[in-house]
Write an enzyme that holds these catalytic residues in place. Structure first.
Site, short mmCIF file in Angstrom:
data_model
loop_
_atom_site.label_atom_id
_atom_site.label_comp_id
_atom_site.label_asym_id
_atom_site.label_seq_id
_atom_site.Cartn_x
_atom_site.Cartn_y
_atom_site.Cartn_z
N THR A 35 0.83 -1.22 0.00
CA THR A 35 0.00 0.00 0.00
C THR A 35 0.86 1.27 0.00
O THR A 35 0.33 2.37 -0.08
CB THR A 35 -0.95 0.05 1.23
OG1 THR A 35 -0.15 -0.11 2.42
CG2 THR A 35 -1.99 -1.05 1.16
N TYR A 145 -8.24 -6.61 11.01
CA TYR A 145 -7.29 -5.56 11.39
C TYR A 145 -7.23 -5.43 12.92
O TYR A 145 -6.16 -5.45 13.52
CB TYR A 145 -7.74 -4.26 10.75
CG TYR A 145 -6.87 -3.05 11.02
CD1 TYR A 145 -5.59 -2.94 10.47
CD2 TYR A 145 -7.36 -1.98 11.78
CE1 TYR A 145 -4.82 -1.81 10.69
CE2 TYR A 145 -6.59 -0.85 12.00
CZ TYR A 145 -5.32 -0.77 11.46
OH TYR A 145 -4.55 0.36 11.68
P1 NAD Z 1 0.05 2.85 4.79
O1 NAD Z 1 -0.72 1.80 4.11
O2 NAD Z 1 0.26 4.14 4.09
O3 NAD Z 1 1.47 2.33 5.25
C1 NAD Z 1 1.74 0.99 5.57
C2 NAD Z 1 3.04 0.60 4.87
O4 NAD Z 1 3.36 -0.73 5.24
C3 NAD Z 1 2.94 0.65 3.35
O5 NAD Z 1 4.05 1.31 2.81
C4 NAD Z 1 2.92 -0.83 2.96
O6 NAD Z 1 3.44 -1.05 1.67
C5 NAD Z 1 3.75 -1.43 4.07
N1 NAD Z 1 3.47 -2.86 4.30
C6 NAD Z 1 2.26 -3.43 4.52
N2 NAD Z 1 2.41 -4.75 4.70
C7 NAD Z 1 3.73 -5.01 4.59
C8 NAD Z 1 4.51 -6.18 4.68
N3 NAD Z 1 3.95 -7.38 4.91
N4 NAD Z 1 5.86 -6.09 4.55
C9 NAD Z 1 6.44 -4.89 4.33
N5 NAD Z 1 5.76 -3.74 4.23
C10 NAD Z 1 4.42 -3.81 4.35
O7 NAD Z 1 -0.69 3.10 6.19
P2 NAD Z 1 -0.40 4.19 7.32
O8 NAD Z 1 -1.63 4.98 7.49
O9 NAD Z 1 0.87 4.88 7.08
O10 NAD Z 1 -0.26 3.25 8.59
C11 NAD Z 1 0.99 2.94 9.17
C12 NAD Z 1 0.78 2.19 10.47
O11 NAD Z 1 0.05 2.99 11.38
C13 NAD Z 1 0.00 0.88 10.29
O12 NAD Z 1 0.56 -0.09 11.14
C14 NAD Z 1 -1.38 1.25 10.76
O13 NAD Z 1 -2.06 0.14 11.25
C15 NAD Z 1 -1.10 2.29 11.84
N6 NAD Z 1 -2.23 3.21 12.01
C16 NAD Z 1 -2.48 4.21 11.13
C17 NAD Z 1 -3.55 5.06 11.33
C18 NAD Z 1 -3.87 6.21 10.41
O14 NAD Z 1 -4.80 6.99 10.69
N7 NAD Z 1 -3.14 6.42 9.35
C19 NAD Z 1 -4.39 4.88 12.44
C20 NAD Z 1 -4.13 3.82 13.30
C21 NAD Z 1 -3.03 3.01 13.09
#
Ligand code: NAD
Ligand code: UDP
Length: 309
Positions: A35, A145
């Site tokens: 993603t 999730y």
């Molecule tokens: P995002 O999708 O932009 O970033 C996630 C990243 O992880 C991506 O670059 C994706 O390619 C990488 N990724 C996913 N699975 C992978 C794997 N198996 N191996 C290697 N890379 C992998 O999402 P985000 O919003 O930046 O979220 C980042 C973290 O923060 C996540 O763990 C998410 O659960 C947590 N989070 C985000 C929010 C929010 O509001 N953005 C809220 C709560 C928690």
């Protein structure tokens, strides 16, 4: 410090990598781009302190050399991902977290887990303190999730208790800002993209459900404060100002100057009715307070979206 950041090419991860480099840390970013996008780290690759490994962390992870901290952000995170790639989400929350804890243990590094307000599910306690155990439907569409993150928290604490790994857990509440995916289906990106392209804003349900939106720079400041603290256990980091989805839609129309109409769609299954962090712990531990109000943050975010649409 030499810091491994999983998910470093994602929305939050790319801001985190930039902040770590800016304060003089070395960064090893690991991402499989499921993603995330290489464009998110395009400005970092020329920095000698930055390196990128394209790898799925649900498979065994190898990093050469010393590591001081492992920050595990890898996980698809938008409700659209929950239905499209549910098994990848379960794997990265469980196997991925296990692999990165193993790396931290082997290197004697600190481990930092990006958890979520989703561990509280559709909360019956409001606002949510870290002591609340949550109200999650394990078999609903969001369960992949929520339960992956709940498992991730459990195994993180088990590595602390059994192996003495020094761990941090941040519970993140709805973050928005530059480098969100325009098509990730989350409410802020949807509304801004719809408003800027003159399409109807899609409000799910009656729009009375609430969220508390935190601007990305505030969130990342909170991550670093927690990383540098000595607190073991989950800490909420989010903005305490709560808005209904209806209010957000009108604010987006106002800051973008758009005259898009509003279109109502059904509320997704298990959509949490309200969400707001109790920030007592973060304030007490490291005096963290968000600084950017929603209007200011939306103006900045919309400016960025204008450059990519
Ligand atoms: P995002 O999708 O932009 O970033 C996630 C990243 O992880 C991506 O670059 C994706 O390619 C990488 N990724 C996913 N699975 C992978 C794997 N198996 N191996 C290697 N890379 C992998 O999402 P985000 O919003 O930046 O979220 C980042 C973290 O923060 C996540 O763990 C998410 O659960 C947590 N989070 C985000 C929010 C929010 O509001 N953005 C809220 C709560 C928690
Ligand atoms: N939402 C909405 N219209 C959209 C996208 C989302 O009304 O186009 C609602 C969604 O139903 C939820 C809230 O906005 O009540 C926040 O959704 P998001 O997907 O951003 O995050 P989460 O539900 O995980 O907090």
């Amino acid at each position: 410090m030499r810091v491994v950041v999983s998910g470093g090419a994602g929305f939050l991860g790319s801001h985190l990598c930039a902040s770590l480099l800016a304060r003089g840390d070395e960064v090893v970013c690991i991402d499989n781009l499921v993603t995330g996008r290489e464009a998110n780290v395009a400005t970092l690759v020329t920095n000698p302190g930055f390196s990128f490994i394209r790898h799925d962390v649900s498979n065994h992870v190898i990093v050469d050399g010393a590591v001081d901290a492992v920050m595990h952000l890898a996980s698809p995170a938008s409700p659209k991902d929950f239905s499209e790639i549910p098994i990848k989400i379960l794997k990265v929350g469980s196997l991925g977290t296990h692999n990165l804890l193993g790396l931290a243990k082997a290197k004697g590094a600190k481990f930092f887990l990006a958890s979520t307000s989703e561990v509280y599910g559709d909360p019956e306690v409001h606002p949510q303190p870290e002591t609340y155990w949550g109200h999650v439907n394990p078999i609903g569409p969001r369960g992949v999730y929520d339960e992956a993150k709940r498992f991730a928290e459990a195994i993180t604490m088990a590595y602390h208790r059994q192996h003495g790994v020094d761990v941090r857990i941040v519970r993140i509440f709805n973050v928005y800002g530059e480098r969100m995916r325009p098509d990730d289906g989350r409410v802020v990106s949807n509304f801004i993209v719809q408003a800027l392209s003159g399409k109807p804003l899609t409000i799910y349900g009656d729009g009375s459900q609430t969220r508390s939106f935190c601007y990305v720079a505030d969130e990342i400041r909170g991550f670093l404060a927690l990383l540098d603290s000595d607190y073991v256990g989950p800490v909420n980091v989010g903005n305490p100002n709560e808005f209904t989805v209806e209010e957000l839609a009108h604010l987006v129309l106002e800051v973008t100057g758009s005259d898009s109409p509003i279109h109502r769609e059904p509320l997704p299954v298990d959509d949490p009715t309200r969400r707001r962090p109790d920030l007592t712990l973060a304030r007490r531990l490291f005096g963290w307070e968000p600084e950017v109000d929603l209007r200011t943050g939306l103006v900045r975010t919309a400016e960025w979206f204008r450059t990519i649409l």
